[in-house]
Design a protein around this motif. Structure first.
Motif, short mmCIF file in Angstrom:
data_model
loop_
_atom_site.label_atom_id
_atom_site.label_comp_id
_atom_site.label_asym_id
_atom_site.label_seq_id
_atom_site.Cartn_x
_atom_site.Cartn_y
_atom_site.Cartn_z
N PRO A 3 -16.10 -24.17 13.12
CA PRO A 3 -15.91 -23.23 14.14
C PRO A 3 -17.24 -22.28 14.12
N LEU A 4 -17.61 -21.52 15.13
CA LEU A 4 -18.73 -20.87 15.28
C LEU A 4 -18.73 -19.67 14.04
N THR A 5 -17.34 -19.37 13.76
CA THR A 5 -17.25 -18.27 12.97
C THR A 5 -18.00 -18.57 11.43
N MET A 6 -18.14 -19.88 11.13
CA MET A 6 -18.61 -20.23 10.05
C MET A 6 -20.22 -20.23 9.64
N THR A 7 -21.00 -20.24 11.11
CA THR A 7 -22.56 -20.03 10.93
C THR A 7 -22.90 -18.78 10.58
N LYS A 8 -24.06 -18.65 9.93
CA LYS A 8 -24.89 -17.54 9.43
C LYS A 8 -25.68 -16.88 10.62
N ALA A 9 -25.68 -15.52 10.61
CA ALA A 9 -26.60 -14.99 11.32
C ALA A 9 -27.90 -15.22 11.25
N GLY A 10 -28.62 -15.76 12.54
CA GLY A 10 -29.92 -16.25 12.56
C GLY A 10 -29.83 -17.82 12.62
N GLU A 11 -28.73 -18.28 12.75
CA GLU A 11 -28.52 -19.77 12.76
C GLU A 11 -28.59 -20.24 14.07
N THR A 12 -29.15 -21.16 14.57
CA THR A 12 -29.05 -22.13 15.92
C THR A 12 -28.14 -23.27 15.64
N VAL A 13 -27.02 -23.25 16.28
CA VAL A 13 -26.24 -24.58 16.47
C VAL A 13 -26.02 -25.21 17.67
N THR A 14 -25.56 -26.33 17.91
CA THR A 14 -25.07 -26.91 19.04
C THR A 14 -23.65 -27.01 19.28
N ILE A 15 -23.07 -26.74 20.51
CA ILE A 15 -21.74 -26.66 21.03
C ILE A 15 -21.63 -28.17 20.89
N ARG A 16 -20.33 -28.39 20.22
CA ARG A 16 -19.54 -29.75 20.18
C ARG A 16 -18.43 -30.07 21.06
N LYS A 17 -17.54 -28.81 20.85
CA LYS A 17 -16.42 -29.14 21.46
C LYS A 17 -15.68 -27.52 21.41
N GLU A 37 -24.75 -27.36 24.61
CA GLU A 37 -25.49 -26.04 24.73
C GLU A 37 -25.84 -25.78 23.26
N ARG A 38 -27.20 -25.08 23.07
CA ARG A 38 -27.61 -24.42 21.74
C ARG A 38 -27.29 -22.89 21.90
N VAL A 39 -26.51 -22.43 20.69
CA VAL A 39 -26.17 -20.98 20.66
C VAL A 39 -26.59 -20.54 19.36
N THR A 40 -27.43 -19.22 19.32
CA THR A 40 -27.79 -18.84 18.28
C THR A 40 -27.05 -17.59 17.86
N VAL A 41 -26.64 -17.32 16.66
CA VAL A 41 -25.61 -16.32 16.16
C VAL A 41 -26.71 -15.16 15.78
N VAL A 42 -26.60 -14.17 16.58
CA VAL A 42 -27.52 -12.88 16.29
C VAL A 42 -27.10 -11.97 15.32
N LYS A 44 -23.28 -10.69 13.02
CA LYS A 44 -21.66 -10.60 12.67
C LYS A 44 -21.48 -9.44 12.27
N MET A 45 -20.33 -8.86 12.67
CA MET A 45 -19.88 -7.36 12.44
C MET A 45 -18.36 -7.46 12.14
N GLY A 46 -17.73 -7.41 11.19
CA GLY A 46 -16.47 -7.44 10.98
C GLY A 46 -15.50 -8.77 11.66
N GLY A 47 -16.36 -9.94 11.49
CA GLY A 47 -15.50 -11.11 12.14
C GLY A 47 -16.08 -11.26 13.62
N ASN A 48 -16.58 -10.38 14.31
CA ASN A 48 -16.94 -10.63 15.69
C ASN A 48 -18.54 -10.93 15.62
N LEU A 49 -18.72 -11.66 16.69
CA LEU A 49 -20.22 -12.32 16.96
C LEU A 49 -20.93 -11.77 17.85
N ILE A 50 -22.29 -11.54 17.80
CA ILE A 50 -23.15 -11.48 19.22
C ILE A 50 -23.94 -12.67 19.03
N CYS A 51 -23.79 -13.48 20.16
CA CYS A 51 -24.39 -14.85 20.25
C CYS A 51 -25.43 -14.83 21.46
#
Length: 71
Positions: A3-17, A37-42, A44-51
């Motif tokens: 899940p996207l929640t497992m990525t670290k801040a600054g990491e860029t990943v590709t959406i698979r599903k 689509e490529r997504v970068t996690v900008v 993480k605050m309290g479990g919420n993400l800025i992407c």
């Protein structure tokens, strides 16, 4: 895949599903979260993400981010 929640801040990943109900998947697609689509996690605050996705920044709740599977 993870899940996207497992990525670290600054990491860029590709959406698979995108999981969840049709309306949930449609809502995420409207925000730019589509397969391949490529997504970068900008940050993480309290479990919420800025992407960064498709030249915009989107805030996702932890429950919504859990539905986006990436690698």
């Amino acid at each position: 895949m993870m899940p996207l929640t497992m990525t670290k801040a600054g990491e860029t990943v590709t959406i698979r599903k995108i999981t969840g109900k049709d309306e949930t998947r449609q809502h995420l697609a409207e925000l730019g979260f589509v397969m391949g689509e490529r997504v970068t996690v900008v940050s993480k605050m309290g479990g919420n993400l800025i992407c960064a996705v498709k030249d915009s920044r989107v805030a996702l709740s932890q429950s919504m981010a859990m539905r986006v599977l990436v690698n």
